[in-house]
Scaffold this motif. Structure first.
Motif, mmCIF file in Angstrom:
data_model
loop_
_atom_site.group_PDB
_atom_site.id
_atom_site.type_symbol
_atom_site.label_atom_id
_atom_site.label_comp_id
_atom_site.label_asym_id
_atom_site.label_seq_id
_atom_site.Cartn_x
_atom_site.Cartn_y
_atom_site.Cartn_z
ATOM 1 N N GLU A 309 -80.817 6.769 -60.676
ATOM 2 C CA GLU A 309 -82.122 6.727 -61.345
ATOM 3 C C GLU A 309 -82.921 5.514 -60.887
ATOM 4 O O GLU A 309 -84.125 5.606 -60.608
ATOM 5 N N LEU A 310 -82.248 4.374 -60.773
ATOM 6 C CA LEU A 310 -82.927 3.167 -60.299
ATOM 7 C C LEU A 310 -83.373 3.317 -58.846
ATOM 8 O O LEU A 310 -84.462 2.869 -58.476
ATOM 9 N N GLN A 311 -82.538 3.957 -58.012
ATOM 10 C CA GLN A 311 -82.932 4.211 -56.621
ATOM 11 C C GLN A 311 -84.241 4.977 -56.559
ATOM 12 O O GLN A 311 -85.149 4.651 -55.781
ATOM 13 N N ILE A 312 -84.338 6.015 -57.358
ATOM 14 C CA ILE A 312 -85.533 6.868 -57.348
ATOM 15 C C ILE A 312 -86.747 6.112 -57.885
ATOM 16 O O ILE A 312 -87.838 6.183 -57.312
ATOM 17 N N LYS A 313 -86.546 5.342 -58.947
ATOM 18 C CA LYS A 313 -87.665 4.579 -59.522
ATOM 19 C C LYS A 313 -88.175 3.526 -58.537
ATOM 20 O O LYS A 313 -89.390 3.336 -58.390
ATOM 21 N N VAL A 314 -87.238 2.837 -57.871
ATOM 22 C CA VAL A 314 -87.636 1.836 -56.866
ATOM 23 C C VAL A 314 -88.372 2.504 -55.710
ATOM 24 O O VAL A 314 -89.380 1.983 -55.207
ATOM 25 N N ALA A 315 -87.892 3.675 -55.292
ATOM 26 C CA ALA A 315 -88.549 4.412 -54.198
ATOM 27 C C ALA A 315 -89.959 4.850 -54.587
ATOM 28 O O ALA A 315 -90.827 5.009 -53.724
ATOM 29 N N ARG A 316 -90.186 5.027 -55.881
ATOM 30 C CA ARG A 316 -91.530 5.383 -56.369
ATOM 31 C C ARG A 316 -92.424 4.161 -56.507
ATOM 32 O O ARG A 316 -93.587 4.272 -56.890
ATOM 33 N N GLY A 317 -91.866 2.976 -56.228
ATOM 34 C CA GLY A 317 -92.673 1.761 -56.287
ATOM 35 C C GLY A 317 -92.623 1.038 -57.611
ATOM 36 O O GLY A 317 -93.385 0.091 -57.843
ATOM 37 N N GLU A 318 -91.727 1.447 -58.502
ATOM 38 C CA GLU A 318 -91.649 0.824 -59.822
ATOM 39 C C GLU A 318 -90.903 -0.512 -59.766
ATOM 40 O O GLU A 318 -90.084 -0.753 -58.879
ATOM 41 N N HIS A 319 -91.208 -1.367 -60.745
ATOM 42 C CA HIS A 319 -90.492 -2.641 -60.885
ATOM 43 C C HIS A 319 -89.105 -2.381 -61.472
ATOM 44 O O HIS A 319 -88.912 -1.445 -62.252
ATOM 45 N N LEU A 320 -88.141 -3.226 -61.122
ATOM 46 C CA LEU A 320 -86.860 -3.187 -61.818
ATOM 47 C C LEU A 320 -87.113 -3.499 -63.291
ATOM 48 O O LEU A 320 -87.855 -4.444 -63.602
ATOM 49 N N PRO A 321 -86.523 -2.742 -64.213
ATOM 50 C CA PRO A 321 -86.848 -2.904 -65.631
ATOM 51 C C PRO A 321 -86.100 -4.042 -66.331
ATOM 52 O O PRO A 321 -86.148 -4.153 -67.549
ATOM 53 N N PHE A 322 -85.403 -4.885 -65.568
ATOM 54 C CA PHE A 322 -84.654 -5.983 -66.174
ATOM 55 C C PHE A 322 -84.510 -7.127 -65.181
ATOM 56 O O PHE A 322 -84.756 -6.973 -63.989
ATOM 57 N N THR A 323 -84.082 -8.268 -65.689
ATOM 58 C CA THR A 323 -83.781 -9.426 -64.843
ATOM 59 C C THR A 323 -82.265 -9.624 -64.830
ATOM 60 O O THR A 323 -81.533 -8.955 -65.574
ATOM 61 N N GLN A 324 -81.790 -10.558 -64.006
ATOM 62 C CA GLN A 324 -80.350 -10.824 -63.944
ATOM 63 C C GLN A 324 -79.797 -11.236 -65.307
ATOM 64 O O GLN A 324 -78.684 -10.841 -65.682
#
Length: 479
Positions: A309-324
């Protein structure tokens, strides 16, 4: 992104499709003639026949996949792992044709696809590396000189290598020339590139890898480590997260180093940075895999994220929804790769029809599977049937659940790595965490598995006999 092509087969194709479906994205399967009736083909909304069974006539036909994707108005292509997943030319072609490659940019794939280029890219980031040379070499005299400087034993490695090919351990100087020629020959045959380099051989290494994820806005995080030291022929069979030996301080250092490696090649998406950990807990950068890993489920379970899901969201240009700082480890996960291989015969592939194929179920058990009862295991592809994953609050709980799940996994028609998995889970070296990548060489004993199977057969025979005698002695009452 409304429709994606999943350019792969088996369990990983299904794994990606399930997340896409959850996100409301339609999926397109690709398949060879050997996989015409495979579960991933039926699960998808649409499917594309690529060609005959051999990979070079089907799953490796990048241009055809792109062409068909455009015809079906797909928005992106997810490569899974294996096949075209780390092919920089394919990734570039996907983008040039107006499609989104759900993975890193071609530049990062190229840089990290060569072990020498990868070492060169990260050398300015103060990341520990195994002592050795950072250039390709074919001159035996020069190789001997370098080997003397760093000290035997040494490791000859193919620059373009992977999966143990083009790799030779050399214990003494007189063996160097012959082993170097073999490594060069094997590397040329396997990768079309005979470049090799030399580094110090770490004698009792553990294989620790860090899962990273980076977005297009400069944010990079890691999802902690996976222990992948249980291997045969330099390829992983058992993986777990977290490692039994990393301290919080060491984990933080390795995580930071992994994020630096990602930044060194402007990485985007999911990737894995692999390290060797020696007996004194010094770690050394090994390589970066520029794709989703087979063992990604154990990371998902301990971190609570869906990496696809994160791969797809990043590919769509979205920000990561959390920090370290938002991420933490919860519980422990184990994974066994269920290969159609015979663990009693040097793990050679075992092909045939799955006459019986029943999956274990229950809380804390996950099976990423690509097969069904009655299907034939094709000889053309990697022999992995599924991945058996267990999750518990503690390592001991995850191990106990894995032993139980292996016992409940019913497979007839082919030999599998299930008995080997049971052997590992019950071995003292594994349960105590006192093992390294030489576990198979040091501890694996086929006689123990054979004895266990003989005892199981005796018990089954006794149960059958008891049932027969009970049935025979039953008085049938008149109707």
């Amino acid at each position: 992104m409304k429709k994606i092509v999943v350019a792969n087969r088996g369990e990983i194709a299904l794994r990606v499709m399930r997340t896409a479906k959850k996100m409301g994205i339609k999926t397109v399967a690709v398949y060879s003639e050997a996989d015409r009736n495979a579960p991933h083909v039926r699960f998808a909304d649409e499917a594309i026949l690529l060609g005959p069974p051999p990979s070079n006539q089907s799953y490796l036909l990048g241009d055809k996949i792109i062409e068909e994707a455009k015809k079906l108005n797909a928005d992106g292509i997810h490569p899974g792992y294996g096949f075209l997943s780390e092919n920089a030319t394919f990734a570039e072609a996907v983008e040039k044709n107006g499609l989104v490659f759900i993975g890193p940019k071609s530049h990062a794939i190229r840089v990290m696809g060569s072990k020498l280029a990868a070492k060169d890219a990260v050398k300015d980031y103060n990341i520990p590396m195994v002592p050795g040379i950072d250039e390709a070499i074919t001159d035996v005299a020069k190789a001997k000189q370098i080997a003397k400087e760093i000290g035997f034993p040494i490791l000859i490695k193919a620059s373009a290598g992977g999966g143990g090919k083009g790799m030779r351990v050399v214990e003494k100087e007189e063996d160097l020339e012959s082993q170097m020629k073999r490594a060069i020959s094997e590397a040329t045959s396997a990768f079309g590139d005979g470049s090799v380099f030399i580094e110090k051989y770490v004698t009792s290494p553990r294989h620790i890898e860090i899962q990273v994820m980076a977005d297009t806005h400069g944010n990079t995080v890691h999802f902690f480590e996976r222990e992948c030291s249980i291997q045969r022929r330099h390829q992983k069979v058992v993986e777990e997260a977290p490692s039994a030996v990393l301290t919080p301080e060491l984990r933080a250092k390795m995580g930071e180093a992994a994020c630096k490696v990602a930044k060194a090649c402007d990485y985007v998406g999911a990737g894995t940075v692999e390290f060797l950990l020696d007996g004194d807990h010094n770690f050394y950068f090994l390589e970066m895999n520029t794709r989703l890993q087979v063992e990604h489920p154990v990371t998902e379970l301990i971190s609570g994220v869906d990496l696809v899901e994160l791969q797809i969201k990043v590919a769509r240009g979205e920000h990561l929804p959390f920090t370290q700082e938002d991420l933490s480890i919860n519980g422990h996960a184990m994974e066994l790769r269920v290969y159609a291989e015979d663990p009693l015969n040097d793990f050679l592939p075992s092909v045939g029809v799955l006459e019986r194929y029943r999956l274990p179920v229950g809380e804390g058990i996950r099976v990423d599977n690509g097969f069904e009862e009655g299907m034939e295991v094709p000889i053309y592809y990697d022999p992995m049937l599924a991945k058996l994953i267990t999750y518990g609050k503690t390592r001991e709980e995850a191990i106990a659940l894995m032993i139980s799940a292996i016992a409940d996994y019913q497979i007839e028609g082919v030999q599998t790595t299930l008995p080997f998995g049971a052997f590992v889970m019950q071995h003292e070296a594994f349960t105590t965490g006192n093992f390294d990548t030489h576990f198979v060489k040091h501890f694996y004993d086929t006689a123990i598995i054979k004895k266990s199977q003989e005892e199981e057969a005796k018990v089954a025979a006794m149960v059958a006999l008891k049932k027969y005698l009970e049935d025979k002695n039953t008085i049938k009452l008149p109707q």
